[in-house]
Every structure is written in structure tokens, then in C-alpha cells.
Design a protein around this motif. Structure first.
Motif, PDB file in Angstrom:
ATOM      1  N   HIS A 196       0.835  -1.197   0.000  1.00 17.33           N
ATOM      2  CA  HIS A 196       0.000   0.000   0.000  1.00 17.33           C
ATOM      3  C   HIS A 196       0.878   1.257   0.000  1.00 17.33           C
ATOM      4  CE1 HIS A 196      -3.882   2.015   1.727  1.00 17.33           C
ATOM      5  NE2 HIS A 196      -3.493   2.556   0.596  1.00 17.33           N
ATOM      6  N   ASP A 209       0.991   4.287  -2.677  1.00 21.76           N
ATOM      7  CA  ASP A 209       0.848   5.687  -2.260  1.00 21.76           C
ATOM      8  C   ASP A 209       2.028   6.541  -2.705  1.00 21.76           C
ATOM      9  OD1 ASP A 209      -1.667   5.706  -1.124  1.00 21.76           O
ATOM     10  OD2 ASP A 209      -0.946   5.345   0.916  1.00 21.76           O
ATOM     11  N   GLU A 261      -7.955   2.801 -11.047  1.00 24.81           N
ATOM     12  CA  GLU A 261      -8.054   2.392  -9.641  1.00 24.81           C
ATOM     13  C   GLU A 261      -9.466   1.928  -9.299  1.00 24.81           C
ATOM     14  OE1 GLU A 261      -6.323   3.943  -6.278  1.00 24.81           O
ATOM     15  OE2 GLU A 261      -4.533   4.718  -7.271  1.00 24.81           O
ATOM     16  N   ARG A 296      -8.970   7.450  -5.116  1.00 26.57           N
ATOM     17  CA  ARG A 296      -7.925   6.999  -4.191  1.00 26.57           C
ATOM     18  C   ARG A 296      -8.526   6.633  -2.836  1.00 26.57           C
ATOM     19  NH1 ARG A 296      -2.261  10.332  -3.355  1.00 26.57           N
ATOM     20  NH2 ARG A 296      -1.516   9.133  -1.572  1.00 26.57           N
ATOM     21  N   CYS A 309     -10.667   3.438  -3.045  1.00 26.27           N
ATOM     22  CA  CYS A 309      -9.833   2.246  -3.206  1.00 26.27           C
ATOM     23  C   CYS A 309      -9.091   1.924  -1.919  1.00 26.27           C
ATOM     24  CB  CYS A 309      -8.886   2.432  -4.374  1.00 26.27           C
ATOM     25  SG  CYS A 309      -9.803   2.553  -5.941  1.00 26.27           S
ATOM     26  N   ASP A 310      -8.710   2.943  -1.173  1.00 28.44           N
ATOM     27  CA  ASP A 310      -8.081   2.706   0.126  1.00 28.44           C
ATOM     28  C   ASP A 310      -9.027   1.970   1.070  1.00 28.44           C
ATOM     29  OD1 ASP A 310      -5.682   3.827  -0.637  1.00 28.44           O
ATOM     30  OD2 ASP A 310      -6.031   5.743   0.383  1.00 28.44           O
ATOM     31  N   GLU A 311     -10.331   2.239   0.949  1.00 26.57           N
ATOM     32  CA  GLU A 311     -11.319   1.511   1.756  1.00 26.57           C
ATOM     33  C   GLU A 311     -11.267   0.016   1.454  1.00 26.57           C
ATOM     34  OE1 GLU A 311     -15.190   3.113   0.967  1.00 26.57           O
ATOM     35  OE2 GLU A 311     -14.735   5.037   1.915  1.00 26.57           O
ATOM     36  N   ILE A 326      -8.730  -1.675   0.177  1.00 26.09           N
ATOM     37  CA  ILE A 326      -7.451  -2.194   0.667  1.00 26.09           C
ATOM     38  C   ILE A 326      -7.525  -2.449   2.171  1.00 26.09           C
ATOM     39  CG2 ILE A 326      -4.995  -1.654   0.995  1.00 26.09           C
ATOM     40  CD1 ILE A 326      -5.259   0.000  -1.688  1.00 26.09           C
TER      41      ILE A 326
END
Length: 167
Positions: free
Chosen positions: A16, A20, A60, A106, A109-111, A113
Motif C-alpha cells: 500500500h 501511495d 483504480e 484513491r 480504493c483505500d477503503e 485495501i
């Protein structure tokens, strides 16, 4: 500030962070330019800085959200069209809108991950079963590739070079 990939971190944390790091480079490459500079086509195919940001936001959302059965929210292009519309900046699209789209993508998508384990699987647009691990590696590679394109386009625009903000 430059995102550092942990030297001894866990696999998911490290993957991750690597993503980033390249996402941050993408945003750094467009910082400080005006709308005309961001939209200016700099290759025969019409590639421009802002179009690459738009493309990455869509990529993404496709890979992290759609693959794992989650909604993408509204997209600024026709996902069924194979006409390069995800790379094209339309006259009605503002720089602020494209940058907000990338930020929304972003965060969304972080959610995914955060919620999934690396071995959790989904179905890609091609019908293949892929793991979160594979998607993280793929999107890190894709983002790094386009960050390199952005680096070249930025140098052609105003001479600025470098891979990350060092301040």
C-alpha cells in the motif's frame, strides 16, 4: 513529504505504501501548473498531464472497486467505450473536477485495501480471478508507469524534473 515504503513492514502495509508513493508523485507532477499546461497535448496521440490523472482514477476504481464487487460512483467517461475517453479531457471538465475525481478514487480504493486481506479474490473485467495482492502489484506498476510518463510531460512543459517532492 515523500511516502517511504517501510524497510521491515508487513506485506500489505508495504504494498500500500508503494502505491501511495507513486500516487503522490502523480499529484506532485501536476502541482503548480495552469489549466492550459495541464491540458496541452504533448505527444502525437494527444497525451496530456491531466488526462493521465483521469485515467489513473478510473483504473483504480475499476481494479479495486469493480473487481471486488463494489460500486465506483459516477465516472467521467464511458466505461464501455474503447475510445480513449478515460485519457481525454473534455472542454467541460475542470482541473479541479479531475483532481477531485482522482482523490475520490484513491479514497474509495483505500477503503477496499483496508477491508480485504491480500488473499481475498475478485473477478477482473477480463473474467479472471485475481487477489487483492495481485491488484496492488498491478496498480503500483500501472501508477509508476504513468508517473514516468507524467515526469517526461512535466519536463516538456516547464523543465521541472525529479521523482518526488523533497520539501
Amino acid at each position: 513529504m515523500v511516502t517511504i515504503v517501510p524497510f521491515t513492514g508487513g506485506e500489505k502495509e508495504s504494498l500500500h505504501a508503494a502505491l501511495d508513493r507513486h500516487r503522490d508523485a502523480v499529484l506532485w507532477k501536476v502541482r503548480g501548473l495552469d489549466d492550459e499546461q495541464l491540458r496541452r497535448p504533448l505527444t502525437p496521440s494527444g497525451t496530456n498531464l491531466l488526462g493521465l490523472v483521469k485515467h489513473l482514477g478510473g483504473a483504480e476504481l475499476g481494479w479495486f472497486r469493480q473487481t471486488f464487487g463494489r460500486a465506483t460512483g459516477p465516472l467521467p467517461f464511458d466505461v464501455d467505450a474503447d475510445d480513449g475517453s478515460d485519457l481525454r479531457i473534455e472542454p467541460h471538465e475542470s482541473t479541479a473536477e479531475v483532481l477531485a475525481f482522482y482523490a475520490r478514487a484513491r479514497a474509495a480504493c483505500d477503503e477496499v485495501i483496508a477491508e480485504l486481506d491480500l488473499d481475498d479474490t475478485g473477478t477482473s473485467w477480463s473474467g479472471r480471478t485475481v487477489s487483492l495482492r495481485w491488484v496492488l502489484i498491478h496498480m503500483t506498476t500501472e501508477t509508476a508507469r504513468h508517473a514516468g510518463h507524467l515526469d517526461i510531460l512535466r519536463e516538456l512543459t516547464d523543465g521541472a524534473t525529479g521523482d518526488h517532492d523533497r520539501s
